[in-house]
Design a protein around this motif. Sequence first.
Motif, PDB file in Angstrom:
ATOM      1  N   ASP A 278       1.828   9.552  19.877  1.00 55.47           N
ATOM      2  CA  ASP A 278       1.439  10.593  20.829  1.00 55.47           C
ATOM      3  C   ASP A 278       0.791   9.927  22.034  1.00 55.47           C
ATOM      4  O   ASP A 278       0.182   8.857  21.912  1.00 55.47           O
ATOM      5  CB  ASP A 278       0.470  11.570  20.154  1.00 55.47           C
ATOM      6  CG  ASP A 278       0.139  12.744  21.044  1.00 55.47           C
ATOM      7  OD1 ASP A 278       1.014  13.153  21.835  1.00 55.47           O
ATOM      8  OD2 ASP A 278      -1.003  13.241  20.978  1.00 55.47           O
TER       9      ASP A 278
ATOM     10  N   ASN B 238      -1.556  10.914  25.650  1.00 53.76           N
ATOM     11  CA  ASN B 238      -2.274  11.879  26.478  1.00 53.76           C
ATOM     12  C   ASN B 238      -2.745  11.184  27.750  1.00 53.76           C
ATOM     13  O   ASN B 238      -3.437  10.168  27.684  1.00 53.76           O
ATOM     14  CB  ASN B 238      -3.494  12.424  25.728  1.00 53.76           C
ATOM     15  CG  ASN B 238      -3.106  13.071  24.410  1.00 53.76           C
ATOM     16  OD1 ASN B 238      -2.620  14.184  24.371  1.00 53.76           O
ATOM     17  ND2 ASN B 238      -3.306  12.343  23.310  1.00 53.76           N
TER      18      ASN B 238
ATOM     19  N   ARG C  38      -4.988  11.441  30.995  1.00 50.67           N
ATOM     20  CA  ARG C  38      -6.066  12.169  31.659  1.00 50.67           C
ATOM     21  C   ARG C  38      -6.091  11.798  33.134  1.00 50.67           C
ATOM     22  O   ARG C  38      -6.964  11.086  33.618  1.00 50.67           O
ATOM     23  CB  ARG C  38      -7.407  11.809  31.002  1.00 50.67           C
ATOM     24  CG  ARG C  38      -7.516  12.215  29.532  1.00 50.67           C
ATOM     25  CD  ARG C  38      -7.581  13.726  29.371  1.00 50.67           C
ATOM     26  NE  ARG C  38      -7.679  14.123  27.965  1.00 50.67           N
ATOM     27  CZ  ARG C  38      -8.818  14.244  27.313  1.00 50.67           C
ATOM     28  NH1 ARG C  38      -9.963  13.997  27.919  1.00 50.67           N
ATOM     29  NH2 ARG C  38      -8.820  14.618  26.052  1.00 50.67           N
TER      30      ARG C  38
ATOM     31  N   ALA D  86      -6.816   2.631  27.506  1.00 50.19           N
ATOM     32  CA  ALA D  86      -6.426   3.626  26.504  1.00 50.19           C
ATOM     33  C   ALA D  86      -7.402   3.628  25.337  1.00 50.19           C
ATOM     34  O   ALA D  86      -7.940   2.592  24.954  1.00 50.19           O
ATOM     35  CB  ALA D  86      -5.020   3.340  25.996  1.00 50.19           C
TER      36      ALA D  86
ATOM     37  N   SER E 229      -2.381   8.252  18.242  1.00 53.83           N
ATOM     38  CA  SER E 229      -2.476   8.910  19.540  1.00 53.83           C
ATOM     39  C   SER E 229      -3.305   8.071  20.503  1.00 53.83           C
ATOM     40  O   SER E 229      -4.318   7.485  20.112  1.00 53.83           O
ATOM     41  CB  SER E 229      -3.113  10.293  19.380  1.00 53.83           C
ATOM     42  OG  SER E 229      -3.218  10.935  20.633  1.00 53.83           O
ATOM     43  N   TYR E 230      -2.856   8.003  21.740  1.00 56.34           N
ATOM     44  CA  TYR E 230      -3.597   7.300  22.783  1.00 56.34           C
ATOM     45  C   TYR E 230      -3.939   8.259  23.913  1.00 56.34           C
ATOM     46  O   TYR E 230      -3.110   9.069  24.326  1.00 56.34           O
ATOM     47  CB  TYR E 230      -2.776   6.144  23.367  1.00 56.34           C
ATOM     48  CG  TYR E 230      -2.643   4.957  22.455  1.00 56.34           C
ATOM     49  CD1 TYR E 230      -3.683   4.044  22.310  1.00 56.34           C
ATOM     50  CD2 TYR E 230      -1.477   4.750  21.726  1.00 56.34           C
ATOM     51  CE1 TYR E 230      -3.567   2.950  21.467  1.00 56.34           C
ATOM     52  CE2 TYR E 230      -1.347   3.657  20.885  1.00 56.34           C
ATOM     53  CZ  TYR E 230      -2.393   2.758  20.764  1.00 56.34           C
ATOM     54  OH  TYR E 230      -2.277   1.682  19.930  1.00 56.34           O
ATOM     55  N   THR E 231      -5.164   8.154  24.403  1.00 58.58           N
ATOM     56  CA  THR E 231      -5.559   8.849  25.625  1.00 58.58           C
ATOM     57  C   THR E 231      -5.809   7.797  26.693  1.00 58.58           C
ATOM     58  O   THR E 231      -6.633   6.898  26.507  1.00 58.58           O
ATOM     59  CB  THR E 231      -6.829   9.683  25.407  1.00 58.58           C
ATOM     60  OG1 THR E 231      -6.564  10.690  24.438  1.00 58.58           O
ATOM     61  CG2 THR E 231      -7.271  10.336  26.706  1.00 58.58           C
TER      62      THR E 231
ATOM     63  N   PHE F 185      -7.114   6.845  30.340  1.00 62.18           N
ATOM     64  CA  PHE F 185      -8.017   7.372  31.366  1.00 62.18           C
ATOM     65  C   PHE F 185      -8.321   6.285  32.393  1.00 62.18           C
ATOM     66  O   PHE F 185      -8.244   5.091  32.112  1.00 62.18           O
ATOM     67  CB  PHE F 185      -9.315   7.867  30.733  1.00 62.18           C
ATOM     68  CG  PHE F 185     -10.143   6.773  30.100  1.00 62.18           C
ATOM     69  CD1 PHE F 185     -11.173   6.160  30.805  1.00 62.18           C
ATOM     70  CD2 PHE F 185      -9.880   6.356  28.806  1.00 62.18           C
ATOM     71  CE1 PHE F 185     -11.924   5.151  30.224  1.00 62.18           C
ATOM     72  CE2 PHE F 185     -10.636   5.350  28.223  1.00 62.18           C
ATOM     73  CZ  PHE F 185     -11.664   4.749  28.931  1.00 62.18           C
TER      74      PHE F 185
ATOM     75  N   PRO G 198      -9.030  12.322  21.334  1.00 63.72           N
ATOM     76  CA  PRO G 198      -8.444  13.669  21.243  1.00 63.72           C
ATOM     77  C   PRO G 198      -8.215  14.094  19.806  1.00 63.72           C
ATOM     78  O   PRO G 198      -7.095  14.182  19.339  1.00 63.72           O
ATOM     79  CB  PRO G 198      -7.119  13.507  22.002  1.00 63.72           C
ATOM     80  CG  PRO G 198      -6.745  12.080  21.769  1.00 63.72           C
ATOM     81  CD  PRO G 198      -8.048  11.320  21.727  1.00 63.72           C
TER      82      PRO G 198
ATOM     83  N   SER H  81      -5.973  17.390  19.396  1.00 65.67           N
ATOM     84  CA  SER H  81      -4.550  17.234  19.652  1.00 65.67           C
ATOM     85  C   SER H  81      -3.893  16.393  18.587  1.00 65.67           C
ATOM     86  O   SER H  81      -2.741  16.610  18.232  1.00 65.67           O
ATOM     87  CB  SER H  81      -4.327  16.593  21.029  1.00 65.67           C
ATOM     88  OG  SER H  81      -4.919  15.313  21.080  1.00 65.67           O
TER      89      SER H  81
END
Length: 203
Positions: free
Chosen positions: A80, A82, A84, A122, A176-178, A180, A190, A193
């Motif tokens: 996944d 994400n 930002r 990330a 999952s990685y966000t 920013f 997250p 999510s």
Amino acid sequence: MVAVRDNRRMLGKLAVVAVGMFAFGYALIPIYQRICEATGINILSLSERQVPGVGAAGKDAKLPANTQIDYSRTITVEFDANARGPWEFKPEKRSIVVHPGELATVMYEFRNVQSRRMTAQAIPSYAPNQASAHFNKLECFCFNQYTLEPGETKRWPVVFYIDPKLTKDVKTITLSYTFFEVGGKAPAAPAGSVALAAGQRLS
């Protein structure tokens, strides 16, 4: 004549010893491998292999080759992403199926669609939570910060294996990685999510 016969006899003995030493040395490698398999040591072999395209600088990196793989189990790993901010961030594949102990690589792509330079990093998270202790990353872009020029695109690998000690009730793991921008406020992992992604199979 006696001396000649003695010399030939000695030469024959030396030849037999030399052949025996060569055969023993040749047999050491398979004997060592059998001992490792029987005792369960060497989860990761000390021998190395080249994995193209791995490394922050885009160069080849040496990684240990797996020697202990649990072929009796399979785990689906979902990916996944994400973002930002105003940029594009996605995995090359939505999911893969691996065996515990098997070395795997998945690529992530990031594109700075802004008209200015940016530096970003990330944050990874996992679902279910207990999988995080058994998800071993050997190479990951999340280890560093990266600066991209306007319109620049980068592809980064995540090289990992799942520890065979992971409980057998875990059939699916979501990584999952966000992503920013550094300099702003770093968002929390997250969790919501990821939990959703774990309950819904990615296409």
